[in-house]
Design an enzyme around this catalytic site. Structure first.
Site, short mmCIF file in Angstrom:
data_model
loop_
_atom_site.label_atom_id
_atom_site.label_comp_id
_atom_site.label_asym_id
_atom_site.label_seq_id
_atom_site.Cartn_x
_atom_site.Cartn_y
_atom_site.Cartn_z
N TYR A 182 0.03 -14.12 -14.93
CA TYR A 182 -0.71 -13.15 -14.10
C TYR A 182 -2.19 -13.57 -14.04
CZ TYR A 182 -2.83 -8.69 -12.66
OH TYR A 182 -3.56 -7.71 -12.02
N SER B 187 0.81 -1.23 0.00
CA SER B 187 0.00 0.00 0.00
C SER B 187 0.84 1.27 0.00
CB SER B 187 -0.96 -0.01 1.19
OG SER B 187 -0.29 -0.34 2.38
N1 LIG Z 1 -3.08 -1.26 -12.03
C1 LIG Z 1 -4.06 -1.88 -12.66
O1 LIG Z 1 -4.52 -1.47 -13.75
C2 LIG Z 1 -4.70 -3.11 -12.04
C3 LIG Z 1 -5.80 -3.69 -12.69
C4 LIG Z 1 -6.41 -4.80 -12.10
C5 LIG Z 1 -5.92 -5.31 -10.90
N2 LIG Z 1 -4.84 -4.73 -10.30
C6 LIG Z 1 -4.37 -5.30 -9.04
O2 LIG Z 1 -4.38 -4.31 -8.03
C7 LIG Z 1 -3.33 -4.54 -7.09
C8 LIG Z 1 -2.49 -3.28 -6.94
O3 LIG Z 1 -1.95 -2.93 -8.19
P1 LIG Z 1 -1.17 -1.54 -8.42
O4 LIG Z 1 -1.09 -1.32 -9.90
O5 LIG Z 1 -1.76 -0.50 -7.56
O6 LIG Z 1 0.28 -1.95 -7.88
P2 LIG Z 1 1.63 -1.13 -7.87
O7 LIG Z 1 1.38 0.32 -8.20
O8 LIG Z 1 2.64 -1.89 -8.68
O9 LIG Z 1 2.04 -1.20 -6.33
C9 LIG Z 1 2.55 -2.36 -5.78
C10 LIG Z 1 2.67 -2.19 -4.28
O10 LIG Z 1 3.08 -3.42 -3.71
C11 LIG Z 1 4.24 -3.22 -2.91
N3 LIG Z 1 5.02 -4.45 -2.98
C12 LIG Z 1 5.55 -5.04 -4.09
N4 LIG Z 1 6.11 -6.22 -3.76
C13 LIG Z 1 5.90 -6.39 -2.41
C14 LIG Z 1 6.22 -7.41 -1.49
N5 LIG Z 1 6.85 -8.53 -1.87
N6 LIG Z 1 5.85 -7.27 -0.18
C15 LIG Z 1 5.17 -6.16 0.22
N7 LIG Z 1 4.83 -5.15 -0.63
C16 LIG Z 1 5.21 -5.26 -1.91
C17 LIG Z 1 4.90 -1.99 -3.45
O11 LIG Z 1 5.56 -1.32 -2.42
P3 LIG Z 1 7.17 -1.19 -2.28
O12 LIG Z 1 7.71 -0.87 -3.64
O13 LIG Z 1 7.27 -0.07 -1.31
O14 LIG Z 1 7.64 -2.51 -1.75
C18 LIG Z 1 3.66 -1.16 -3.87
O15 LIG Z 1 3.14 -0.47 -2.76
C19 LIG Z 1 -2.55 -5.75 -7.62
O16 LIG Z 1 -3.01 -6.93 -7.00
C20 LIG Z 1 -2.92 -5.79 -9.10
O17 LIG Z 1 -2.81 -7.08 -9.65
C21 LIG Z 1 -4.22 -3.64 -10.85
#
Ligand SMILES: NC(=O)c1ccc[n+]([C@@H]2O[C@H](COP(=O)([O-])OP(=O)(O)OC[C@H]3O[C@@H](n4cnc5c(N)ncnc54)[C@H](OP(=O)(O)O)[C@@H]3O)[C@@H](O)[C@H]2O)c1
Length: 270
Positions: A160, A21
């Protein structure tokens, strides 16, 4: 019941943990839960990224309580670190998820395992860590952030897609495990969302001179024609659904998969 009680979402007195988050959808969910009155634990891999996120979140919602829960939850040590920092939660949001494109036949075993471990097993591990105490207390919420890719498996991201389909099964299964306890378990199916990096991605595919508004419309028309809203989803829109499902108002919704996908998945169910 007073009229205003019908729609008021109040999470005062509840503690929530949102995995992954420090940015993106997870940060928006943390903001939404904080606005609703919850004490929110913020997770990311490093203390630095979590502290930077805490500063931003506190700036956005001054009267909310945000606490640090750093730890790489893809590892046993990081998971322990998080469980120690926040031993009890009322609301667990398994948001962490990685994604990236790779031709199907080039995804090797290690990469398949990595997607399973980060996108599925972290949610299982966290649920195993927190569900027993929720159940004992007679109230709790587990929310797993899935994706349209669970249904519309992209040819370039089948690892994925697999992980997100698996997450739906995990949610349904744990909802059965929690049956009758006051704890609900659901998935939220997010569609194409306007998170960091997405603007660059969009401008790689459409005319760079277009305003963001026009560029995203063009991107949706050409590359995401299935979307019924024909724009990217804002992270706050995903957060709104999560906050509702996390609230006492959603007490009869469990074992389900709820879409915030802008109508992207061409289906009436779920
Ligand atoms: N973006 C889209 O269009 C989309 C669409 C459908 C579903 N989703 C889903 O929504 C969710 C969030 O996506 P997002 O795009 O917001 O992600 P994001 O911007 O890539 O953010 C990922 C977050 O996860 C943290 N992180 C990564 N690896 C980690 C680990 N091993 N342990 C703890 N924290 C970790 C990162 O923090 P640090 O870098 O600080 O570690 C960051 O806060 C995901 O499940 C994704 O599959 C996204």
């Amino acid at each position: 019941m007073e009229r205003r009680d019908l729609v008021r979402i109040d999470l005062t007195g509840k503690t929530a943990l949102v995995t992954g988050s420090t940015q993106g959808i997870g940060a928006a969910i943390a903001t939404g839960l904080g606005r609703a009155g919850a004490r929110v634990a913020v997770n990311g891999r490093s203390r630095e990224s979590v502290d930077a996120a805490l500063e931003r979140l506190r700036g956005e919602v001054a009267d909310a309580e945000f606490v640090a829960a750093p730890g790489d939850i893809a590892t046993d040590a990081g998971t322990r670190q998080v469980l120690d920092a926040v031993p009890d939660v009322d609301v667990l949001v398994n948001n962490l998820g990685i994604f990236g494109a790779r031709p199907a036949l080039e995804i090797d075993d290690d990469e398949w395992r990595r997607y399973f471990e980060v996108n599925v097993l972290t949610a299982v591990r966290m649920t195993r860590g927190y569900l027993p105490r929720m159940r004992e207390g007679g109230w709790g919420r587990v929310l797993n952030i899935a994706s349209d890719s669970a249904f519309v498996v992209p040819a370039e991201m089948i690892h994925y897609g697999m992980s997100k389909t698996a997450l739906l099964a995990v949610s349904r299964g744990f909802a059965k495990e929690a049956a009758g306890s006051g704890v609900t378990v659901n998935s939220v199916i997010a569609g194409p969302t306007h998170t960091g990096g997405v603007e660059d991605f969009v401008y790689e595919l459409v005319d760079r001179d277009l305003s963001w508004e026009r560029a995203q419309r063009e991107f949706m028309r050409l590359h995401r024609p299935q979307s019924l809203i024909q724009r990217l989803i804002e992270p706050e829109e995903i957060a709104n659904m999560v906050v509702y499902l996390a609230s006492p108002l959603a007490s009869a919704t469990t074992g389900g998969a709820i879409r915030v996908d802008g109508g992207y998945v061409d289906s009436i169910v779920p």
